[in-house]
Design an enzyme around this catalytic site. Structure first.
Site: not given
Ligand code: GLU
Length: 508
Positions: A266-268, A271
């Protein structure tokens, strides 16, 4: 494979930036199409107007373009089945939904959002989940329960309706997936999906997707595993619409997993661990910015290569494959069933491999723009020489600066730990002798500097490490960089001596 022309489509919804998993889906479709002399179609599935995000469609086109994917038919390219944006195909879908109702494969439902919500809450309170299926459809506000006249009346009165698929009860649907093999699902486990809504007179994903794949003569549907649960419904729609003979073959690609291997990437994760999950930088309409592989300094060839090996392998240990090689070697048989763990360090390794294989001239040209942004002007041949010495130590062009900055600006500070270790009481005196030695070397070439320096150290009986490390510290300011003699030659005699004198002043 049958002699049907291969036609595949990539069918993203413009709900945000394309995830790297989406790019991989596009690539696998593209490899497959090119390998079989087929067509690659880009279809924009924008029937969910609530999730539409401005700029997403442009982003998709730009990302595919950056990867080197050539679209045969699409929104920009057009083609024999235009339009390729589902919102512009709006008028085509209702007739198929109505046909399904007329045949008894679908029905009108008038349930309000509130009443469905209530049923959902009630089911949850009883520890279950609400499923709109054969157990309740006859008790709901549907054309199965209401009289034909009442249905007509309600529609004429402008009441909101949807058309739902009447999922058969207790039927085994046997499907063939080119990656997973035979998959069987009992229809009693499935719900009556909405196919069409009067609210916006638009089909839902399922109806639009199946109808368009049929109309666009798609031969193979290659898509992410998250769509496998929809496959029974899609197969039943093909059957009910009388299109089963030309139904595409299906291949569901394995998920991309987090670097830990647990769960979907996921994008998280990006990050948290400092890597991009999107091909290009994305500025959301809300102002939020997400990093992209392109802006992070990846070469498109490296990005394509690393994605290709997530869930597929060529069956050999070849890891570096160009677009042409990927097309040549790709096959669905070699796509794995299990999820593909993404390794951000390996991603960097791919870029490094592409970087070191580029000619010094090409790398120098790319690095030159970093130099000119810093207001540094250096002759091209010098930049080429420098990048040839340091590119092995960089994964990205911008890392060349970290490796080579001392060639362009004299150190203003000296790494403390290195100084402590190598700068001794007699170092200044030894370096004064080195300066004398250097003054006598003309022309000031590495091939001369290196042996003369060695002879000098040996004759004097100084430690090789002590002299070389303190010399490097004077020239570089740290213990990094290529060979000392190379550094001396590139800096030139005057600059080399000036840096030694400065270091003596500051450290001595
Ligand atoms: N619009 C769907 C998506 O966003 C397409 C799925 C499919 O390929 O059938 O992924």
């Amino acid at each position: 494979m049958s002699n049907r022309k291969v036609r595949v489509r990539f069918a993203p919804s413009p709900t945000g930036p394309l995830h790297m998993g989406g790019v991989r889906t596009a690539l696998f479709n593209y490899f497959f199409a090119r390998k079989h002399g087929g067509d690659f179609i880009l279809r924009i599935e924008d029937t969910d107007s609530q999730r539409f995000v401005p700029g997403a469609e442009e982003y998709i086109n730009e990302a595919l373009n950056w990867c080197g994917i050539k679209i045969d038919e699409g929104v920009v390219e057009s083609g024999p089945h235009a339009p390729y944006r589902q919102s512009e195909r709006k008028a085509m879908y209702l007739q198929y939904a109505e046909k399904l109702v007329a045949q008894g494969n679908a029905y009108y439902a008038f349930d309000s959002a509130e009443s469905l919500d209530e049923l959902r809450k009630e089911a949850e309170a009883n520890g279950g989940a609400f499923t709109y299926n054969y157990t309740i459809r006859n008790k709901m506000q549907t054309s199965l329960a209401l009289s034909a006249d009442e249905v007509k009346q309600r529609i004429a009165n402008g009441e909101q309706w949807v058309i739902r698929f009447k999922m058969p009860e207790n039927e085994e649907v046997v499907m063939n997936d080119l990656i997973r093999g035979e998959v069987t699902v009992n229809t009693s486990t499935l719900d009556d999906k909405v196919l069409f809504k009067s609210a916006d007179m638009l089909p839902t994903y399922h109806l639009a997707n199946v109808t368009d794949d049929y109309m666009m003569e798609i031969s193979h549907v290659i898509r992410g595993e998250e769509w496998l649960p929809s496959l029974p419904l899609h197969v039943l729609l093909y059957r009910a619409l009388g299109w089963e003979k030309v139904m595409p073959q299906f291949a569901h690609l394995p998920l991309l997993l987090k670097p830990t291997g647990n769960g979907k990437l996921s994008k998280r994760d990006g990050d948290k661990m400092g890597f991009p999950v999107f091909p290009l930088l994305w500025k959301a309409p809300t102002g939020e910015v997400s990093r992209g592989y392109r802006e992070d300094g990846y070469y498109p060839e490296a990005f394509v290569n690393l994605l290709a090996l997530l869930g597929w392998n060529p069956g050999t240990d070849q890891e570096l494959l160009s677009m042409d090689e990927l097309i040549e070697q790709f096959s669905l048989e070699r796509v794995n069933k299990s999820g593909a763990r993404f390794d951000p360090e390996k991603a960097k390794w791919f870029n490094h491999q592409y970087l070191i294989r580029k000619s010094d001239a090409e790398v120098a040209a790319q690095f030159s723009s970093i130099l000119s942004n810093k207001g540094i002007a250096v002759p091209t041949n010098k930049v080429e020489r420098i990048v040839s010495l340091v590119k092995e130590r960089a994964n990205f062009i911008h890392e060349i600066w970290e490796q080579a900055n001392f060639f362009f600006e004299a150190p203003s500070t000296y790494d403390e730990a290195t100084a402590k270790k190598f700068w001794k009481e007699d170092t200044s005196a030894v370096l004064t002798e080195v300066v004398l030695l250097f003054q006598g070397i003309t022309p000031f070439m590495a091939t001369d500097i290196e042996p003369k320096l060695k002879d000098f150290i040996n004759e004097k009986g100084y430690g090789m490490g002590k002299v070389m490390n303190s010399l490097r510290l004077s020239l570089v300011g740290a213990s990094k960089g290529p060979g000392v003699a190379e550094i001396c030659e590139i800096l030139g005699k005057d600059e080399t001596i000036a840096r030694i004198e400065k270091a003596k002043q500051i450290l001595g």
